[in-house]
Design a protein around this motif. Structure first.
Motif, mmCIF file in Angstrom:
data_model
loop_
_atom_site.group_PDB
_atom_site.id
_atom_site.type_symbol
_atom_site.label_atom_id
_atom_site.label_comp_id
_atom_site.label_asym_id
_atom_site.label_seq_id
_atom_site.Cartn_x
_atom_site.Cartn_y
_atom_site.Cartn_z
ATOM 1 N N UNK A 80 94.567 53.024 64.045
ATOM 2 C CA UNK A 80 95.229 53.863 63.048
ATOM 3 C C UNK A 80 94.862 55.329 63.069
ATOM 4 N N UNK A 81 93.918 55.715 63.916
ATOM 5 C CA UNK A 81 93.567 57.125 63.983
ATOM 6 C C UNK A 81 94.670 57.934 64.642
ATOM 7 N N UNK A 82 94.517 59.256 64.593
ATOM 8 C CA UNK A 82 95.506 60.121 65.218
ATOM 9 C C UNK A 82 95.396 61.537 64.745
ATOM 10 N N UNK A 83 96.446 62.297 65.030
ATOM 11 C CA UNK A 83 96.522 63.708 64.661
ATOM 12 C C UNK A 83 97.499 63.867 63.498
ATOM 13 N N UNK A 84 97.073 64.578 62.477
ATOM 14 C CA UNK A 84 97.915 64.785 61.299
ATOM 15 C C UNK A 84 97.685 66.183 60.760
ATOM 16 N N UNK A 85 98.679 66.741 60.114
ATOM 17 C CA UNK A 85 98.519 68.052 59.504
ATOM 18 C C UNK A 85 97.789 67.941 58.173
ATOM 19 N N UNK A 86 97.164 69.011 57.786
ATOM 20 C CA UNK A 86 96.476 69.050 56.495
ATOM 21 C C UNK A 86 97.456 68.685 55.377
ATOM 22 N N UNK A 106 71.918 47.659 54.992
ATOM 23 C CA UNK A 106 72.241 47.948 56.391
ATOM 24 C C UNK A 106 73.416 47.128 56.892
ATOM 25 N N UNK A 107 74.080 47.654 57.896
ATOM 26 C CA UNK A 107 75.211 47.003 58.509
ATOM 27 C C UNK A 107 74.815 46.435 59.866
ATOM 28 N N UNK A 108 75.348 45.249 60.121
ATOM 29 C CA UNK A 108 74.953 44.505 61.316
ATOM 30 C C UNK A 108 75.882 44.728 62.501
ATOM 31 N N UNK A 109 77.114 45.078 62.220
ATOM 32 C CA UNK A 109 78.114 45.214 63.282
ATOM 33 C C UNK A 109 78.828 46.561 63.150
ATOM 34 N N UNK A 110 79.166 47.104 64.305
ATOM 35 C CA UNK A 110 79.845 48.402 64.335
ATOM 36 C C UNK A 110 81.004 48.370 65.328
ATOM 37 N N UNK A 111 82.072 49.074 64.986
ATOM 38 C CA UNK A 111 83.185 49.223 65.899
ATOM 39 C C UNK A 111 82.973 50.391 66.845
ATOM 40 N N UNK A 112 83.929 50.566 67.740
ATOM 41 C CA UNK A 112 83.826 51.632 68.750
ATOM 42 C C UNK A 112 84.257 52.991 68.211
ATOM 43 N N UNK A 113 84.962 53.011 67.124
ATOM 44 C CA UNK A 113 85.374 54.275 66.533
ATOM 45 C C UNK A 113 86.810 54.642 66.860
ATOM 46 N N UNK A 114 87.427 55.380 65.945
ATOM 47 C CA UNK A 114 88.783 55.887 66.160
ATOM 48 C C UNK A 114 88.820 57.347 65.714
ATOM 49 N N UNK A 115 89.454 58.184 66.517
ATOM 50 C CA UNK A 115 89.467 59.623 66.253
ATOM 51 C C UNK A 115 90.520 59.976 65.207
ATOM 52 N N UNK A 116 90.105 60.764 64.245
ATOM 53 C CA UNK A 116 91.020 61.341 63.256
ATOM 54 C C UNK A 116 90.909 62.856 63.360
ATOM 55 N N UNK A 117 92.018 63.506 63.605
ATOM 56 C CA UNK A 117 92.045 64.959 63.712
ATOM 57 C C UNK A 117 93.050 65.518 62.725
ATOM 58 N N UNK A 118 92.586 66.428 61.874
ATOM 59 C CA UNK A 118 93.445 67.043 60.866
ATOM 60 C C UNK A 118 93.583 68.522 61.205
ATOM 61 N N UNK A 119 94.800 68.946 61.472
ATOM 62 C CA UNK A 119 95.042 70.339 61.841
ATOM 63 C C UNK A 119 95.377 71.157 60.597
ATOM 64 N N UNK A 120 94.996 72.422 60.640
ATOM 65 C CA UNK A 120 95.235 73.302 59.485
ATOM 66 C C UNK A 120 96.577 73.998 59.580
#
Length: 121
Positions: A8-14, A107-121
């Protein structure tokens, strides 16, 4: 071992919105989201326990982000509205096995790989 897969990550405007999803391969107690911006430490965003009766949110996202979960799908969601450029980061899903881990400290036992979220101005 529980696997976590974010999407669900991605690039979105402010001012825009995104919804992140994290699917777990097994049952978990608490699930949460953390984020890490370039050059900064990882920080807590939001967390929810299995019953959804308790949630926690960082002050920086209160009123803008909402965490929820669907236990039938072993999935947690992060609805992000009114996004700001300072929300730009890699967002990580986390999960705990037992009631020993919840909230901002885990504490948390499991972690995901991550998803990039970029918000442009």
């Amino acid at each position: 071992q529980v696997q976590l897969v974010e999407s669900g990550g991605g690039l979105v405007q402010a001012g825009g919105s995104l919804r992140l999803s994290c699917a777990a391969s097994g049952r978990t107690y608490a699930m949460g989201w953390f984020r890490q911006a370039p050059g900064k430490e990882r920080e807590f965003v939001a967390s929810i326990i299995w019953s959804a009766s308790s949630t926690w949110n960082a002050d920086s996202v209160k009123g803008r982000f909402t965490i929820s979960r669907d236990n039938a799908k072993n999935t947690v969601y992060l609805q992000m509205n009114s996004l700001k450029p300072e929300d730009t980061a890699v967002y990580y899903c986390a999960a705990s096995k037992t009631s020993n881990g919840y909230g901002s400290l885990g504490p948390y036992d499991y972690w995901g790989q991550g998803t990039q979220v970029t918000v442009s101005s």
